[in-house]
Write an enzyme that holds these catalytic residues in place. Structure first.
Site, PDB file in Angstrom:
ATOM      1  N   ASN A 173      21.131  -2.418   1.810  1.00  0.00           N
ATOM      2  CA  ASN A 173      22.672  -4.152   1.509  1.00  0.00           C
ATOM      3  C   ASN A 173      23.611  -2.335   0.181  1.00  0.00           C
ATOM      4  OD1 ASN A 173      24.327  -5.863   0.828  1.00  0.00           O
ATOM      5  ND2 ASN A 173      24.166  -5.645  -1.036  1.00  0.00           N
ATOM      6  N   TYR A 181      26.560  -4.010  -8.585  1.00  0.00           N
ATOM      7  CA  TYR A 181      26.129  -5.174  -9.958  1.00  0.00           C
ATOM      8  C   TYR A 181      26.089  -4.384 -11.094  1.00  0.00           C
ATOM      9  CZ  TYR A 181      24.660  -6.905  -5.298  1.00  0.00           C
ATOM     10  OH  TYR A 181      24.055  -6.655  -3.610  1.00  0.00           O
ATOM     11  N   ARG A 182      26.663  -4.942 -12.288  1.00  0.00           N
ATOM     12  CA  ARG A 182      26.796  -4.598 -13.931  1.00  0.00           C
ATOM     13  C   ARG A 182      25.493  -3.494 -13.600  1.00  0.00           C
ATOM     14  NH1 ARG A 182      28.399  -9.069 -16.392  1.00  0.00           N
ATOM     15  NH2 ARG A 182      26.968  -9.705 -17.512  1.00  0.00           N
ATOM     16  N   TRP A 202      22.479  -8.594 -10.275  1.00  0.00           N
ATOM     17  CA  TRP A 202      22.700  -8.806  -8.892  1.00  0.00           C
ATOM     18  C   TRP A 202      22.605 -10.344  -9.214  1.00  0.00           C
ATOM     19  CZ3 TRP A 202      18.895  -4.706  -6.922  1.00  0.00           C
ATOM     20  CH2 TRP A 202      17.465  -5.487  -7.661  1.00  0.00           C
ATOM     21  N   GLU A 223      26.675  -1.980   4.369  1.00  0.00           N
ATOM     22  CA  GLU A 223      28.953  -1.327   4.242  1.00  0.00           C
ATOM     23  C   GLU A 223      28.584   0.077   4.270  1.00  0.00           C
ATOM     24  OE1 GLU A 223      26.198  -3.639   2.180  1.00  0.00           O
ATOM     25  OE2 GLU A 223      27.707  -4.858   2.008  1.00  0.00           O
ATOM     26  N   ASP A 272      34.270  -9.991 -18.947  1.00  0.00           N
ATOM     27  CA  ASP A 272      33.600 -10.484 -17.721  1.00  0.00           C
ATOM     28  C   ASP A 272      35.418 -10.662 -17.322  1.00  0.00           C
ATOM     29  OD1 ASP A 272      32.659 -10.132 -15.431  1.00  0.00           O
ATOM     30  OD2 ASP A 272      30.879 -10.915 -16.129  1.00  0.00           O
TER      31      ASP A 272
END
Ligand SMILES: Cc1cc2nc3c(=O)[nH]c(=O)nc-3n(C[C@H](O)[C@H](O)[C@H](O)COP(=O)(O)O)c2cc1C
Ligand SMILES: [Mn+2]
Length: 481
Positions: free
Chosen positions: A168, A172-173, A186, A233, A282
């Site tokens: 995967n 994710y920051r 995540w 991906e 955010d």
């Protein structure tokens, strides 16, 4: 021709006058953010900061921050072209007879050509260090004043499903804690988190994770796509760029990363180890509060000799992520219509920050049909997060928010047409009664039928007759306006 790497994309942006170089010193602590925010709000170019304070690595930001830039990134005249290519593939059925099958071969070969390819060497490993490196060599931004620290905001995080071995890649920051550790944000519904849970349940003490920063744009973009679990991906990136993604094996962990990446962080997450991450300004336009998230330990940092650091900021909409999301809305519509052919169109207004509002137009065929569509959307992948779904008839243009508000508000009897459901909500929802769990609202703003218990006549929308319009077109000229 697919972009080979990030710098080819930068060149294309520049040739299209969609990139501005900033040759003077700007601080990655807050100042680059303010530049990026102003630029995106003005529909301005991507920015390449050549002298970020405290680092000798350039910073690229806003590279996807308009529909035009998305088109350059994905090498299309319009993102709808990708939707059309998807439809073409979906409609492909194995034809009858030998001649038909032979005709299919080129298409199948084309599909095979999307699979990622492992190569032995990659520019991302021009420099390999297992010691003496620091995450802070990168000009990592502090985005907003109350952020808990500096955050890597465009990372491609690679992990594996321990049960299937499938890869995967999610974005994710990552909050930089020190030279060799970072947060791994995540959220609980995402695939990285699912892999983490499975590793933990299996009693594993380490989960290998690799992070790539900066790659060709289709590869970067693929990390945010809401794909089903276990769909690679990197394969979709190959489909988008119409050329396979070349991957190299990591030096210190069991992962592969895009060979053309600018930076790679190899390492591991220890199941059970958590650390406070955030707050972070955010994409809802609010701060997400500090919370406990896993910790990423970097065992090796690899990079190009002259790397470029790719990043973004999120905040009050519209920001760069709005355009990335808008392209998802367009690209995924045909996929949604496979499941829900009655859906005509969907729109996610910027102010709804994706998960708060989705407008859906549909062709209604039977009583309760609009509610079936709502529930189906709540049951579909990341569309499950949709806090408010407004369903309108097919004559309503969902991209015209004034028309939606006007017609939807006229058409509802609130008590009858609004439905509440409980379920998972986006981790970023700060209003839900519990984190990740709360209510959603569906508004059936379609015209009501007798079969739905509505026995009054339903009025038509006011419109002037065509012949009068035509006559007045002529007379109008005589007014002399
Ligand atoms: C700029 C940007 C930052 C993101 N940051 C996060 C994040 O910190 N945590 C998260 O769970 N999702 C984040 N996302 C959304 C995920 O990348 C997205 O939901 C993706 O589909 C997840 O992939 P997965 O289904 O493979 O887990 C971010 C998206 C963008 C565009
Ligand atoms: Mn995924």
């Amino acid at each position: 021709m697919a972009y080979h790497d990030l710098r080819e994309f930068i060149r294309a942006l520049e040739e299209n006058r969609e990139l501005k170089r900033i040759p003077f010193e700007v601080d990655p602590i807050l100042e680059i953010s303010e530049f990026a925010d102003r630029a995106v709000k003005q529909g301005g170019p991507a920015l390449l900061f050549e002298k970020p304070k405290g680092s000798n690595v350039s910073v690229l930001i806003n590279a996807f921050a308009s529909m035009r830039k998305m088109e350059i990134a994905l090498e299309v005249g319009s993102v709808e072209e990708i939707a059309a290519r998807i439809v073409e593939f979906l409609e492909m059925r194995m034809p009858e007879g030998l001649i038909g099958k032979l005709k299919m071969l080129p298409k199948l070969a084309e599909m095979g050509a999307f699979f990622p390819k492992v190569v032995s060497k990659g520019a991302c490993q021009e420099i390999v260090r297992t010691n003496g490196f620091s995450l802070l060599e990168m000009p990592v931004l502090k985005c907003w004043p109350e952020d808990g620290g500096r955050f890597i905001t465009l990372p491609l995080v690679f992990s594996r499903n321990p049960d299937t071995g499938k890869r995967n890649c999610g974005m994710y920051r990552m909050q930089v804690f020190d030279e060799r550790t970072a947060g791994m944000h995540w959220q609980t519904h995402k695939q990285g988190a699912e892999h983490y849970r499975r590793n933990r349940q299996a009693g594993k003490t380490r989960m290998d994770v690799a992070v790539a920063i900066g790659a060709d744009p289709a590869t970067m973009y693929s990390a945010i796509l809401p794909l089903p679990p276990d769909l690679d991906e990197m394969m979709i990136a190959g489909f988008l760029r119409q050329s396979p993604v070349e991957m190299v094996k990591c030096q210190t962990c069991d992962q592969e990363v895009p060979a053309n990446a600018e930076f790679v962080l190899e390492g591991y997450v220890e199941p059970g180890e958590l650390r406070t991450e955030g707050p972070f300004g955010d994409h809802t336009g609010f701060y997400s509060l500090a919370d406990e998230y896993p910790v990423f330990h970097v065992t090796c940092m690899t990079q190009r000799r002259d790397p470029i650091y790719a990043t973004t900021i999120v905040g009050p909409p519209p920001m760069e992520d709005y355009y990335m999301g808008k392209a998802i809305e367009r690209i995924f519509l045909p996929l949604m219509r496979l499941q829900l052919p009655e859906v005509r169109d969907i729109a996610m207004p910027a102010e709804g920050v994706f998960h708060n509002l989705i407008l859906v137009s549909m062709r209604k065929s039977y009583p309760g049909h609009a509610r079936k569509v709502m529930h189906s959307i709540w049951g579909t992948g990341q569309a499950m997060f949709s806090k408010v779904i407004v369903v309108v008839d097919e004559d309503v243009d969902v991209h015209n928010f004034r028309e939606v508000a006007w017609k939807a508000l006229n058409n509802i009897d609130p008590q009858r047409d609004i439905e509440f459901a409980m379920g998972p909500v986006d981790s970023l929802d700060h209003a839900s009664r519990l984190p990740n769990y709360g209510s959603k609202m569906g508004i059936d703003a379609t015209r009501k039928w007798l079969g739905e218990g509505f026995s009054r006549p339903w009025p038509g929308v006011i419109e002037m007759s065509a012949d009068v319009k035509k006559r007045v077109d002529e007379l109008w000229k005589r007014v002399g306006w």
